[in-house]
Design an enzyme around this catalytic site. Structure first.
Site, PDB file in Angstrom:
ATOM      1  N   ALA A  23      39.846  14.155  -0.106  1.00 56.63           N
ATOM      2  CA  ALA A  23      40.251  15.366  -0.841  1.00 56.63           C
ATOM      3  C   ALA A  23      39.119  16.377  -0.786  1.00 56.63           C
ATOM      4  CB  ALA A  23      40.555  15.014  -2.294  1.00 56.63           C
ATOM      5  N   LYS A  24      39.394  17.572  -1.141  1.00 59.18           N
ATOM      6  CA  LYS A  24      38.355  18.592  -1.311  1.00 59.18           C
ATOM      7  C   LYS A  24      38.910  19.675  -2.217  1.00 59.18           C
ATOM      8  CE  LYS A  24      34.135  19.174   0.169  1.00 59.18           C
ATOM      9  NZ  LYS A  24      33.188  18.081   0.422  1.00 59.18           N
ATOM     10  N   GLY A  25      38.011  20.398  -2.883  1.00 58.42           N
ATOM     11  CA  GLY A  25      38.463  21.491  -3.733  1.00 58.42           C
ATOM     12  C   GLY A  25      37.438  22.589  -3.739  1.00 58.42           C
TER      13      GLY A  25
END
Ligand code: NAD
Length: 438
Positions: free
Chosen positions: A127-129
């Protein structure tokens, strides 16, 4: 992309106009991540449907939210949280605060996290944000308001079982604490396992701050062993003297290697007889930079990269070794502490010059590995000693290096392609075993 199976390999034939819908006009980093994926996927036996699935991100959330600023005005910010894949476990990845945060970059970085977690065999997807903002222009209160509102906006994605953020560019333990607190307030009880990279006093893990540099050190030792090069006296050049580079430098020195050059954003220093890294750390503490360290000669970052040495550790930022300087690199080993320090063109040139590369998704995976330990400890409310953590980290890094090397020998590919093959094979296998729902 359309694919056919030939000789046990999946052959990539042509680009279709629809298969990458939404991610075709992407950033440089996305294009490079997809290019590497395509190259490695040719060696993996998997149905073309799985190949397509892994080329896409599973879910993406774009949020737009108001934040009250110190002067009483309300400013609207844009943020993202992207899950690339969750077949092997909850998704894991950092949150970045930067003016240039862009959805395609976030997609690419989420994809890389899937491969990184899988290479080291920890049960996470990627994931990444990020939030488009410039924290340098914001007060502490504005940053806290932004963080708590962003955490609330993306809380439909977050949970200890589903998605566990961590620090990335311009985010740190303080921001992780606010996210953890916001999530916990909504639940009505403390949920430490919802983020990692927390301060020790609220459930952080011993060893986390050194973990990435320590992982780099383990990879360098394994690479030396593989190439039958001595540990004692082998020379090391480190670009970047931050959380990764400085730790890698002093741990390598502790093991008997000689650090001959180090740099940071302000410039570098060189001493062919070796630099005492602990003395240099004191200098950096006092002056804020390695520059002007009295026991060495000044050197530019560009010169540093091309110094004659046994091991070069790029530990600063992406795109440092490019088509422009790759042919001048004289290191025998490049151990990628940073994410994406070598461009695909430079990678080919280094390969032609027989430089042994320990790729980023293996070399700097020590950080996410100890984040995983932090999460396990947080779920159990049972904390381990720093010694236990370092031993477990060593076991994982050494085993992962050996797995990648083995794949590299079997498939006759370099370590970067081998690491990706291994990761793609493992995710494809997990997908096959779980089946396609419904
Ligand atoms: P950091 O901010 O602590 O340190 C970065 C260092 O690089 C600083 O010394 C800075 O002065 C130097 N630097 C910046 N620009 C430079 C330039 N143009 N030339 C030379 N030096 C320059 O960051 P960090 O956490 O050490 O991260 C470094 C790299 O490692 C990044 O690519 C990051 O994504 C990657 N990484 C970090 C971790 C982690 O746990 N911190 C984990 C995995 C990957």
């Amino acid at each position: 992309m359309k694919k056919n199976k030939t000789d046990g390999k999946v052959k990539v034939e042509e680009q279709s106009s629809t298969s990458n819908e939404g991610i075709t006009n992407g950033s440089t980093i996305l294009r490079s991540v997809l290019e590497s994926y395509d190259e490695a996927a040719k060696y993996v036996k998997m149905p073309s449907g799985i190949y397509e699935m892994l080329r896409q991100c599973k879910r993406e959330l774009t949020v737009s939210f108001p934040v009250r600023m110190d002067d009483g005005t309300v400013k609207t910010f844009t943020g993202y949280r992207v899950h690339h894949n969750t077949v092997r476990g909850p998704s894991k990845g950092g949150i970045r605060y930067h003016p240039s945060v862009d959805l395609d970059d976030v997609r690419a970085l989420a994809m890389l996290m899937t491969w990184k977690c899988t290479v080291v065999g920890i049960p996470y997807g990627g994931a990444k944000g990020g939030v488009v903002c410039d924290p340098k222009d914001m007060s502490d209160r504005e940053l806290e308001n932004l963080t708590r509102r962003y955490a609330t906006e993306i809380s439909v994605f977050l949970s200890p079982e589903g998605d566990i953020p961590a620090p990335d560019v311009n985010t740190d333990g303080r921001i992780m604490s606010w996210i953890m607190d916001t999530y916990s307030m909504h639940r009505g009880y403390s949920v430490p396992a919802v983020v990692t990279g927390k301060p020790l006093s609220i459930g952080g893990s011993p060893g986390r701050s050194e973990a990435t540099g320590r992982g780099v050190m383990f990879c360098v030792r394994e690479a030396l062993k593989h190439l039958k090069m001595p540990v004692d006296g082998s020379t090391v050049v480190v670009q970047g003297f931050g959380k990764v580079g400085s730790v890698a430098a002093y741990l390598l020195q502790d093991k008997g290697l000689k650090i001959t050059a180090v740099s940071d954003v302000f410039g570098g220093i060189y001493n062919s007889k070796g630099i005492d890294v602990y003395d240099l750390l004191r200098h950096v503490e006092e002056t804020g930079s390695v520059k002007d360290y009295p026991h060495g000669d000044a050197i530019s970052n560009e010169e540093l990269l091309t110094l004659k040495c046994d091991i070069l550790v790029p530990a600063a930022m992406e795109n440092q070794i490019t088509a422009r300087n790759a042919s001048q690199i004289r290191a025998k080993i490049v151990a990628e502490g940073a994410n994406g320090p070598t461009t695909p063109e430079a990678d080919r040139i280094l390969g032609e010059n027989n430089v042994f590369i320990v790729p980023d998704i293996l070399c700097n995976a020590g950080g996410v590995t100890v984040s995983y330990f932090e999460w396990v400890q947080g779920l159990q409310f049972f904390f381990w000693s720093e010694r236990e953590i370092n031993v477990r980290l060593r076991d994982i890094m050494v085993r992962s290096f050996k797995d990648v090397l083995q794949t590299s020998k079997e498939k006759k590919v370099n370590m970067r392609v081998a690491a990706l093959i291994l990761a793609i094979e493992r995710v494809a296998e997990a997908t096959r075993l779980r089946g396609i729902y419904p």
